[in-house]
Enzyme design. Structure first.
Site, short mmCIF file in Angstrom:
data_model
loop_
_atom_site.label_atom_id
_atom_site.label_comp_id
_atom_site.label_asym_id
_atom_site.label_seq_id
_atom_site.Cartn_x
_atom_site.Cartn_y
_atom_site.Cartn_z
N CYS A 143 -1.59 9.80 32.93
CA CYS A 143 -1.84 11.23 32.87
C CYS A 143 -3.26 11.59 32.47
O CYS A 143 -3.63 12.75 32.46
CB CYS A 143 -0.86 11.89 31.89
SG CYS A 143 -1.22 11.45 30.19
N GLU A 189 0.83 -1.21 0.00
CA GLU A 189 0.00 0.00 0.00
C GLU A 189 0.86 1.25 0.00
O GLU A 189 1.88 1.28 0.69
CB GLU A 189 -0.79 0.06 1.31
CG GLU A 189 -2.20 -0.41 1.24
CD GLU A 189 -2.87 -0.23 2.58
OE1 GLU A 189 -3.18 0.91 2.93
OE2 GLU A 189 -3.04 -1.24 3.28
N HIS A 210 6.18 8.73 27.99
CA HIS A 210 6.30 8.33 29.39
C HIS A 210 7.57 7.53 29.61
O HIS A 210 8.25 7.70 30.61
CB HIS A 210 5.08 7.51 29.80
CG HIS A 210 3.85 8.34 30.02
ND1 HIS A 210 3.83 9.40 30.89
CD2 HIS A 210 2.61 8.26 29.49
CE1 HIS A 210 2.61 9.94 30.90
NE2 HIS A 210 1.85 9.27 30.04
P1 TTP Z 1 -4.20 -6.33 2.42
O1 TTP Z 1 -3.92 -5.27 1.41
O2 TTP Z 1 -5.05 -5.98 3.57
O3 TTP Z 1 -4.88 -7.58 1.75
P2 TTP Z 1 -4.61 -8.19 0.35
O4 TTP Z 1 -3.66 -7.39 -0.45
O5 TTP Z 1 -4.24 -9.63 0.52
O6 TTP Z 1 -6.06 -8.15 -0.30
P3 TTP Z 1 -6.85 -6.90 -0.85
O7 TTP Z 1 -5.99 -5.69 -0.67
O8 TTP Z 1 -7.11 -7.20 -2.29
O9 TTP Z 1 -8.09 -6.86 -0.04
O10 TTP Z 1 -2.85 -6.90 2.98
C1 TTP Z 1 -1.68 -7.00 2.19
C2 TTP Z 1 -0.93 -8.24 2.57
O11 TTP Z 1 -0.60 -8.20 3.95
C3 TTP Z 1 -1.73 -9.50 2.41
O12 TTP Z 1 -1.62 -10.01 1.09
C4 TTP Z 1 -1.13 -10.41 3.40
C5 TTP Z 1 -0.66 -9.51 4.49
N1 TTP Z 1 -1.60 -9.56 5.61
C6 TTP Z 1 -1.29 -10.35 6.71
O13 TTP Z 1 -0.22 -10.94 6.77
N2 TTP Z 1 -2.19 -10.42 7.72
C7 TTP Z 1 -3.40 -9.77 7.69
O14 TTP Z 1 -4.18 -9.86 8.65
C8 TTP Z 1 -3.71 -8.98 6.54
C9 TTP Z 1 -5.02 -8.23 6.46
C10 TTP Z 1 -2.78 -8.90 5.53
#
Ligand code: TTP
Ligand code: MG
Length: 666
Positions: free
Chosen positions: A586, A172, A605
């Site tokens: 606090c 992201e 803290h």
């Molecule tokens: P996300 O972007 O939340 O999920 P995604 O890319 O698999 O699916 P989409 O965006 O299409 O809904 O998370 C990115 C990666 O992070 C995901 O592929 C695997 C990892 N991840 C975890 O390891 N644990 C989790 O709980 C989540 C939500 C994601």
């Protein structure tokens, strides 16, 4: 989860997990949320008509003020890769295409492809439950190297559109595309199309994109046409207001399950617009920063600037695994984490002298142990040496998570983001106050939060086998800046009847919260007294001390000014979140979803305490003290006495204070 038989999913999850520790933990969380809702309701019910009319005026005024800050001059793009880990795995094994598959193990899955999601399979779900939901589900183990590789490829593309892009996680990022739109005289929608197709060309993966006038909205938008889609919200006030009006609050980064439940359960707020309608309650019952955030959400406001580089506070790495008490295995995991952490630190030229060990026991109790060294460290050997000492003091123990965190950086060397070795990390650190997910999802840089585990959004794994996996919190780090300025304005500095009441409640709830909080309770009552020499070395001062190593500490009178009282860690050494939103030290109010702010708050803290320990004085100039105005000072002294009577007070840092978590949200 559209089209999923939710009832069936819930039934299966219930049946499969009933009786497990995971289930017990979930139930405890639920119970505490209910309790919190009741408590909040009672507070709301005490508001008289004239109080509400007063707070209505406060809210109206604040809404106008906030609205006047609206900036529609920037175009933000949020990009989120589709089913990221699963998509990467399918690239390397095309036979998986079209079949339901999940990345992870029987213990827990990290994500699932869209085929599996149709069955209700989702991230952070124990794999054995996922298999029950979808018997044909294929499991693929996680391979973080691969994900990091593909993440880097995407970041190269982001760079071309915004060299200062803000990576929120491996998959992201936020890009300010204002300039590129201007320079090329094209629209945000065109950039979004182009970027998506470039990502696909470079990686073979698809992503979804949101374009909006601010980051908060851009993130919401990227989810609208997922997978492989985009949604553009024009830079127009009316368009924003219309968009936000019916938007469910849970869609907003920063509003997790707990906040959602409280807003819904207490005030009946389900949509963003209702935040404005219930503004009087929000202003009456929440701190300024929280109510500002809620009202901003109602107005569709969000961050529009790129945060300046600023001092990084910590770096961390953690790992979840199937619960084990095999000491050799635990040391091995510790060594792996130390290596990962050291690699991250060295990449960025960081060295620090406070090392914190986080442990989650088989029964989900979270403990943190810290040591402050005289030397700055960054090598994996040094980290491991000190971490091993901390771990050794806890053995024998059955653990399901180990984390390490280094803070207290050498400001000359590592306190400021140096010239990063990778472009992508430049912006990573530029986020400054962001909760970061790193290039390796087993690591979570920088942030953590002291969300007590019972209200944590984090899903926890049920351990059935030895596969390792991880999870962490996925909030929107960049939208929480509203609470990052933890200062007097977050605390109660001028008194009125309601604020007085808030303080009274804080006083009276403190003890209750200690009883209700398993982490705290277990920690204070069950944890055996440790011999400090087991964890300290010649060159280190351990952040826990024998109960009476400094007998004055807990007896020290607070410095007072009029009827104001300044609490320091000398008086109350244990931070936890009363009712899950008030700092026990606090009184600053921070809902659990404000992960990064809580992290900073704990850091303040902690730093204050460290400075006191080092200087041997009872006061700290490092951080402005947070102010709270108690109704009567004797009450606070009583509280201090209570703290003193606990054998562990002052010896340990609070629950979950140092690591990021991740929600299960899909
Ligand atoms: P996300 O972007 O939340 O999920 P995604 O890319 O698999 O699916 P989409 O965006 O299409 O809904 O998370 C990115 C990666 O992070 C995901 O592929 C695997 C990892 N991840 C975890 O390891 N644990 C989790 O709980 C989540 C939500 C994601
Ligand atoms: Mg994604």
């Amino acid at each position: 989860m559209d089209g999923v038989d939710k009832e069936k999913v819930q039934r299966v999850v219930y049946e499969m997990s009933k009786g497990s520790k995971y289930f017990e933990n979930e139930e405890r969380k639920e119970a505490l949320i209910r309790q919190k809702i009741e408590h909040m309701r009672a507070r709301a019910a005490k508001l008289s008509a004239s109080d509400l009319s007063h707070y209505q005026k406060v809210a109206d005024k604040r809404i106008l003020e906030l609205d006047s800050t609206r900036d529609l001059s920037r175009i933000w793009l949020h990009v989120d890769m589709d089913a990221f880990y699963a998509a990467v795995e399918t690239l390397s094994n095309p036979s998986l295409k079209g079949k339901p598959m999940a990345v992870g193990s029987m213990s827990m899955i990290s994500t699932a492809n869209y085929e599996a999601r149709k069955f209700g399979v989702r991230a952070a779900m124990p794999g054995f439950i996922a298999r029950k939901l979808c018997p044909d589900l294929i499991f693929v183990p996680t391979d973080f190297k691969k994900y990091t590789y593909y993440s880097d490829l995407t970041r190269k593309v982001f760079w071309d559109y915004d060299p200062n892009f803000m990576a929120a996680s491996l998959d992201e990022a936020y890009l300010d595309i204002t300039k590129v739109c201007e320079e090329r005289s094209i629209t945000g929608a065109e950039i979004a199309e182009e970027l998506r197709s470039r990502i696909h060309e470079e990686t073979g993966l698809t992503c979804s994109v949101g374009v909006a006038p601010n980051r908060l909205l851009a993130k919401v938008c990227s989810d609208i046409n997922k997978p492989n889609g985009q949604f553009v919200l024009p830079n127009d006030r009316m368009a924003v207001i219309t968009f936000i009006s019916s938007l469910p609050i849970r869609k907003i980064g920063g509003i997790g399950k707990v906040t959602e439940n409280i807003l819904k359960g207490v005030f009946g707020i389900s949509t963003c617009e209702e935040m404005l309608q219930k503004g009087s309650f929000l202003c009456a019952l929440f701190s300024h920063s929280s109510s500002d955030f809620f009202l901003s959400v109602g107005l569709g406001l969000g961050e529009t600037d790129t945060p300046e580089a600023r001092f990084r506070k910590s770096i961390s790495s953690e790992r979840t695994f199937s619960a084990t008490e095999d000491a050799a295995l635990l040391y091995q995991k510790l060594a792996d984490i130390a290596k990962m952490l050291s690699a991250d630190m060295q990449k960025e030229g960081l060295s620090g002298r406070t090392l914190t060990l986080k442990l989650k026991t088989a029964s989900f109790e979270v403990r943190t142990r810290a040591v402050t060294l005289q030397k700055y460290i960054s090598s994996s050997d040094d980290i491991l040496k000190h971490a091993s000492n901390l771990l050794k003091a806890e053995l024998p123990i059955s653990l399901r998570l180990i984390g390490l965190r280094v803070s207290h950086f050498n400001e000359d060397k590592g306190g400021v983001p140096g010239a990063p070795t990778q472009k992508t990390l430049t912006t990573f650190f530029k986020s400054g106050d962001a909760s970061r997910r790193t290039g390796d999802d087993q690591r979570s840089l920088g942030s953590d939060l002291s969300d007590l585990h019972f209200i944590s959004e984090k899903e926890t794994a049920i351990s059935l086998e030895n596969n390792e996996t991880c999870h962490h919190e996925f909030g929107d780090p960049f939208e929480r800046k509203h609470l990052s300025d933890i200062d007097d304005k977050n605390c109660i500095s001028s008194i009125n009847a309601y604020e007085m009441e808030k303080i009274d409640e804080l006083s009276s709830n403190k003890t209750a919260a200690m009883v209700n909080t398993t982490d705290v309770k277990e920690w204070t009552t069950k944890s055996p007294k440790r011999d400090l020499s087991r964890v300290s070395e010649d060159d280190s001062s351990v952040q826990r001390e024998p109960e009476d190593s400094n007998p004055d500490r807990l007896n020290k009178e607070p410095s007072t000014s009029g009827n104001e009282e300044f609490f320091s860690l000398n008086q109350m050494e244990m931070l936890f979140w009363v009712d899950d939103y008030k700092c026990s030290l606090c009184g600053a109010e921070l809902p659990s979803s404000f992960v990064e702010e809580r992290q900073e708050h704990s850091d303040f803290h902690l730093a204050e305490r460290l400075q006191e320990e080092e200087s041997g004085t009872g006061s700290s100039s490092l951080i402005p003290r947070l102010r709270i105005v108690p109704k009567d000072c004797s009450g606070s002294q009583n509280r201090r006495k209570k703290h003193k009577s606990s054998p562990k007070q002052g010896m340990h840092l609070p629950i979950d204070s140092f690591f990021t978590k991740k929600s299960s949200g899909q």
